[in-house]
Design a protein around this motif. Structure first.
Motif, PDB file in Angstrom:
ATOM      1  N   GLY A 173       0.779  -1.228   0.000  1.00 29.05           N
ATOM      2  CA  GLY A 173       0.000   0.000   0.000  1.00 29.05           C
ATOM      3  C   GLY A 173       0.812   1.280   0.000  1.00 29.05           C
ATOM      4  O   GLY A 173       0.291   2.341  -0.336  1.00 29.05           O
ATOM      5  N   HIS A 174       2.092   1.206   0.376  1.00 31.04           N
ATOM      6  CA  HIS A 174       2.914   2.417   0.390  1.00 31.04           C
ATOM      7  C   HIS A 174       3.426   2.792  -0.998  1.00 31.04           C
ATOM      8  O   HIS A 174       3.966   3.886  -1.165  1.00 31.04           O
ATOM      9  N   LEU A 175       3.303   1.899  -1.966  1.00 32.68           N
ATOM     10  CA  LEU A 175       3.670   2.273  -3.330  1.00 32.68           C
ATOM     11  C   LEU A 175       2.590   3.183  -3.909  1.00 32.68           C
ATOM     12  O   LEU A 175       1.409   2.985  -3.641  1.00 32.68           O
ATOM     13  N   PRO A 176       2.973   4.175  -4.720  1.00 25.06           N
ATOM     14  CA  PRO A 176       1.966   5.042  -5.335  1.00 25.06           C
ATOM     15  C   PRO A 176       1.174   4.298  -6.398  1.00 25.06           C
ATOM     16  O   PRO A 176       1.589   3.238  -6.883  1.00 25.06           O
ATOM     17  N   GLY A 177       0.018   4.843  -6.742  1.00 19.83           N
ATOM     18  CA  GLY A 177      -0.802   4.249  -7.788  1.00 19.83           C
ATOM     19  C   GLY A 177      -2.201   3.947  -7.300  1.00 19.83           C
ATOM     20  O   GLY A 177      -2.465   3.877  -6.092  1.00 19.83           O
ATOM     21  N   GLU A 178      -3.098   3.745  -8.225  1.00 25.45           N
ATOM     22  CA  GLU A 178      -4.491   3.480  -7.904  1.00 25.45           C
ATOM     23  C   GLU A 178      -4.750   2.024  -7.544  1.00 25.45           C
ATOM     24  O   GLU A 178      -5.785   1.694  -6.983  1.00 25.45           O
ATOM     25  N   ILE A 179      -3.828   1.132  -7.897  1.00 20.99           N
ATOM     26  CA  ILE A 179      -3.965  -0.279  -7.577  1.00 20.99           C
ATOM     27  C   ILE A 179      -3.006  -0.638  -6.454  1.00 20.99           C
ATOM     28  O   ILE A 179      -1.805  -0.350  -6.525  1.00 20.99           O
ATOM     29  N   VAL A 180      -3.530  -1.253  -5.398  1.00 20.33           N
ATOM     30  CA  VAL A 180      -2.711  -1.732  -4.281  1.00 20.33           C
ATOM     31  C   VAL A 180      -2.522  -3.238  -4.450  1.00 20.33           C
ATOM     32  O   VAL A 180      -3.493  -3.971  -4.642  1.00 20.33           O
ATOM     33  N   ALA A 181      -1.270  -3.672  -4.377  1.00 21.05           N
ATOM     34  CA  ALA A 181      -0.960  -5.087  -4.574  1.00 21.05           C
ATOM     35  C   ALA A 181      -0.164  -5.611  -3.380  1.00 21.05           C
ATOM     36  O   ALA A 181       0.849  -5.027  -2.989  1.00 21.05           O
TER      37      ALA A 181
END
Length: 243
Positions: A173-181
């Motif tokens: 979740g700490h990575l940017p972007g609209e999709i959380v993986a």
């Protein structure tokens, strides 16, 4: 057997820790029993104080909780010291254990009084069925920079598993972007769980996800089934829970 034993710290803000865990299990219809490892003072300025429970009081809480009947799963959050971690490794009920390696509060401030290295989790690290770090926690425990992309997430999850963990769910979740993986790594390899990013505040989502997984395991689901169910619950219920 569907009862979950929640082991962790109190949060005076009510937004994380045992308060969040209880809300999740109540919403999922799963009974809970509680063991407090530490009392924390948390507010707008972050963590201002942490007081660990004496080992004898921790032992008494575990004994009392177990005396009430079988435990289906255990969720462990804040561990204020290696001494507490090693004690729990000895006395935890024989049930699946979800270990959420909480190191710092989202609002700021350390929650452990030691250096919180991998060694500070002691034998409990290898006893856990699943360990659920976020990206900063994984990077800290491995002494490396935060994973910058999904390939690095897999590499760090695999590196953590090689330290003796049975399975790692590295939350992206700490990575940017609209999709959380989120990446699950077990002895069978890696599997991704993806979903659109939740709106609003995400404080306490780590506690909620780990508790939801423990609930699924207590209900008899497989590890992957429990993760899937917990993520679905989080997406359906989190805006309500975060109010």
């Amino acid at each position: 057997m569907n009862t979950v034993l929640l082991i962790g710290g109190t949060d005076s803000s009510g937004g994380a820790g045992l308060a969040q865990d209880i809300r999740v299990l109540a919403d999922m219809g799963v009974p809970a029993r509680l063991v407090v490892t530490a009392v924390t003072a948390q507010g707008a300025g972050g963590v201002t104080a942490v007081q660990a429970m004496p080992p004898e009081l921790l032992q008494a809480q575990i004994d009392a909780a177990v005396s009430l009947g079988p435990i289906g799963a255990v969720k462990i959050g804040l561990l204020p010291s290696l001494e507490i971690a090693d004690l729990l490794a000895e006395i935890c009920p024989d049930a699946p254990i979800i270990l959420d390696p909480v190191l710092r509060a989202t609002a700021g401030g350390a929650l452990r009084r030691d250096c919180a290295s991998l060694a500070s989790f002691g034998a409990l690290w290898g006893r856990a069925t699943l360990v659920t770090p976020n990206l900063p926690e994984a990077a800290f425990l491995l002494s490396v920079p935060d994973a910058p992309n999904r390939r690095a997430i897999v590499a760090q999850a695999e590196a953590l598993r090689r330290t003796g963990a049975r399975a790692i769910l590295l939350k992206g979740g700490h990575l940017p972007g609209e999709i959380v993986a989120d990446c699950l790594v077990t002895e069978n390899g890696a599997r991704w769980f993806r979903a659109a990013r939740l709106p609003g505040s995400r404080r306490g989502t780590g506690c909620a996800l780990a508790s939801g997984i423990a609930a699924g395991l207590a209900q008899g689901l497989t590890l992957e089934g429990a993760i899937t169910q917990a993520r679905r619950w989080l997406r359906a219920s989190w805006p309500k829970q975060a109010l």
